[in-house]
Design a protein around this motif. Structure first.
Motif, short mmCIF file in Angstrom:
data_model
loop_
_atom_site.label_atom_id
_atom_site.label_comp_id
_atom_site.label_asym_id
_atom_site.label_seq_id
_atom_site.Cartn_x
_atom_site.Cartn_y
_atom_site.Cartn_z
N HIS A 216 0.82 -1.21 0.00
CA HIS A 216 0.00 0.00 0.00
C HIS A 216 0.85 1.26 0.00
O HIS A 216 0.52 2.25 -0.67
N ARG A 217 1.95 1.23 0.73
CA ARG A 217 2.84 2.40 0.78
C ARG A 217 3.36 2.74 -0.62
O ARG A 217 3.33 3.89 -1.05
N ARG A 218 3.83 1.73 -1.33
CA ARG A 218 4.36 1.96 -2.69
C ARG A 218 3.27 2.43 -3.64
O ARG A 218 3.46 3.37 -4.42
N ALA A 219 2.11 1.78 -3.60
CA ALA A 219 1.04 2.10 -4.55
C ALA A 219 0.51 3.51 -4.35
O ALA A 219 0.29 4.26 -5.31
N ILE A 220 0.31 3.91 -3.10
CA ILE A 220 -0.23 5.25 -2.84
C ILE A 220 0.80 6.31 -3.19
O ILE A 220 0.46 7.36 -3.75
N ALA A 221 2.07 6.05 -2.90
CA ALA A 221 3.13 7.00 -3.26
C ALA A 221 3.17 7.20 -4.77
O ALA A 221 3.32 8.34 -5.26
N GLU A 222 3.02 6.14 -5.53
CA GLU A 222 3.02 6.26 -7.00
C GLU A 222 1.83 7.07 -7.49
O GLU A 222 1.94 7.91 -8.39
N ARG A 223 0.66 6.86 -6.89
CA ARG A 223 -0.53 7.62 -7.28
C ARG A 223 -0.37 9.10 -6.94
O ARG A 223 -0.81 9.98 -7.69
N CYS A 224 0.25 9.41 -5.81
CA CYS A 224 0.48 10.80 -5.43
C CYS A 224 1.46 11.47 -6.40
O CYS A 224 1.25 12.63 -6.81
N ARG A 225 2.49 10.76 -6.76
CA ARG A 225 3.48 11.31 -7.71
C ARG A 225 2.82 11.63 -9.04
O ARG A 225 3.06 12.69 -9.63
N ALA A 226 1.96 10.74 -9.51
CA ALA A 226 1.29 10.94 -10.79
C ALA A 226 0.35 12.15 -10.76
O ALA A 226 0.15 12.81 -11.79
N ARG A 227 -0.22 12.45 -9.59
CA ARG A 227 -1.17 13.55 -9.47
C ARG A 227 -0.54 14.83 -8.97
O ARG A 227 -1.22 15.85 -8.85
N GLY A 228 0.74 14.80 -8.63
CA GLY A 228 1.41 15.98 -8.10
C GLY A 228 0.98 16.33 -6.69
O GLY A 228 1.06 17.49 -6.27
#
Length: 382
Positions: A216-228
């Protein structure tokens, strides 16, 4: 002078580097100018020598939840709850607030899951209807060890109010609860568990953390990066935790629990945030690093009221007065332009021409800073 202009005079202006006597003009919700002289404008507001400072910027408070559930299992009407919370923010001098709502909870009976969308909806409602006194943003606190956290995050990831996401894991034996004894004391007291129920509870939290936290940590971090979206760590305790947070592009290190984690986060360019109640009470209720120690080391960048809104202004003035503390302008920065900058808000947090007129008039009385007036985008809200 236009009808939309106000002048505040005879104030001690807390600027980025110094405190100066003078005046400040507000026009159309913005700071229109500053002057080191007293204003001769007949309609100017006499601040009587009080401090005039930027409105406070709060990145992490779960205060709103208390209004939605004022007692265990007691739900309050959502619109009234949101408005009451908003009023307390204004009264505390907080003009920008990132309201923290939790995704996932170790307590399966918690109201957080059922009220999650209701809280977000009520908050959006008072903002959209022009009823909010201050500027509200959303902070999603993601309990990464909860099985449903990723799915619930995805439901809110594109909310127009969302501006900050933090990654948490409150499983025992690490981070905030490195001490199992502190964990047992906290959760037995909170949930009224007997010894056998507590051991079952601990086993379940450890298993969930092992199964879900990393994914979950990795997946949410990736989603945040994609959305700025700005990302925050939570309760980092080791150099390895800090390295992982840095790898994910974390901007804010929320409540590091050890000196080594705080210093490493600061060196890596993450803004180190500590709780204002930690300052006011003189230490952490969980037995972790004291915020005052990080002040003396020069690595505390941001203060947050956490669970007690009035603590934020109080803590600012306390760290300006403590031995080895910060100057008053630097202390004020920890609750104004430092948190604003950490999440990409460059239009507020300082007394400077062209910025939002989010302002706070403060009178020190018996060593305590009392809020006299609050302006949000030039409108007096308290």
């Amino acid at each position: 002078m236009t009808a939309t202009e106000q002048v505040l005079t005879n104030a001690r202006l807390i600027l980025e580097d110094e405190v100066v006597a003078g005046s400040l003009a507000i026009r159309d919700g913005m700071i229109a100018g500053l002057d080191s002289a007293s204003s001769r404008t007949t309609t100017a507001i006499d601040c009587q020598g009080d401090f005039l400072m930027p409105g406070l910027v709060e990145l992490h408070t779960d205060n709103m939840e208390k209004y939605f559930q004022p007692r265990p299992r007691v739900a309050w009407p959502s619109r009234q709850a949101a408005l009451a919370h908003d009023a307390q923010m204004a009264a505390s001098g907080i003009t920008t607030v990132f309201d923290a709502v939790a995704i996932g909870d170790v307590d399966e009976q918690s109201m957080r899951h059922g009220a999650l969308h209701e809280m977000v909806g009520a908050l959006a409602g008072i903002v959209d209807d022009g009823l909010a006194r201050v500027d509200h943003r959303l902070h999603l606190r993601c309990e990464v060890c909860h099985p449903e956290t990723l799915a619930r995050f995805d439901e809110l990831a594109d909310s127009a109010l969302l501006g900050l996401v933090s990654l948490m894991d409150h499983a025992p034996g690490q981070r905030q609860f490195a001490s199992l004894e502190a964990y047992r004391t906290y959760y037995q007291g909170k949930y009224g568990l007997d010894d056998q129920a507590l051991e079952t509870f601990i086993a379940k939290q450890l298993a969930n953390s092992e199964r879900y936290s990393g994914e979950h940590r990795r997946a949410i971090a990736e989603r945040c990066r994609a959305r700025g979206l700005a990302l925050a760590s939570h309760d980092d305790a080791t150099i390895a935790h800090v390295a992982e947070s840095r790898e994910y592009g974390t901007r804010v290190a929320e409540f590091p629990t050890t000196r080594e984690a705080a210093e490493a986060s600061h060196r890596q360019g993450m803004a180190v945030m500590m709780g204002a109640p930690n300052v006011v009470r003189g230490g952490s209720h969980s037995g972790n690093i004291a915020a005052s120690e990080l002040v003396r080391l020069g690595v505390l960048d941001i203060l947050s009221s956490d669970y007690y809104p009035a603590a934020l202004l109080d803590a600012v003035f306390r760290i300006a007065e403590m031995e080895g503390g910060y100057s008053l302008p630097r202390a004020v920065a920890t609750a104004t332009w430092h948190p604003a900058a950490a999440v990409g808000l460059d239009d507020r947090g300082r007394l400077a021409e062209g910025l939002r007129a989010d302002l706070l008039r403060v009178k020190p009385v018996d060593g305590h800073p009392l809020v006299q007036r609050v302006w949000s985008a030039g409108r007096q809200v308290h």
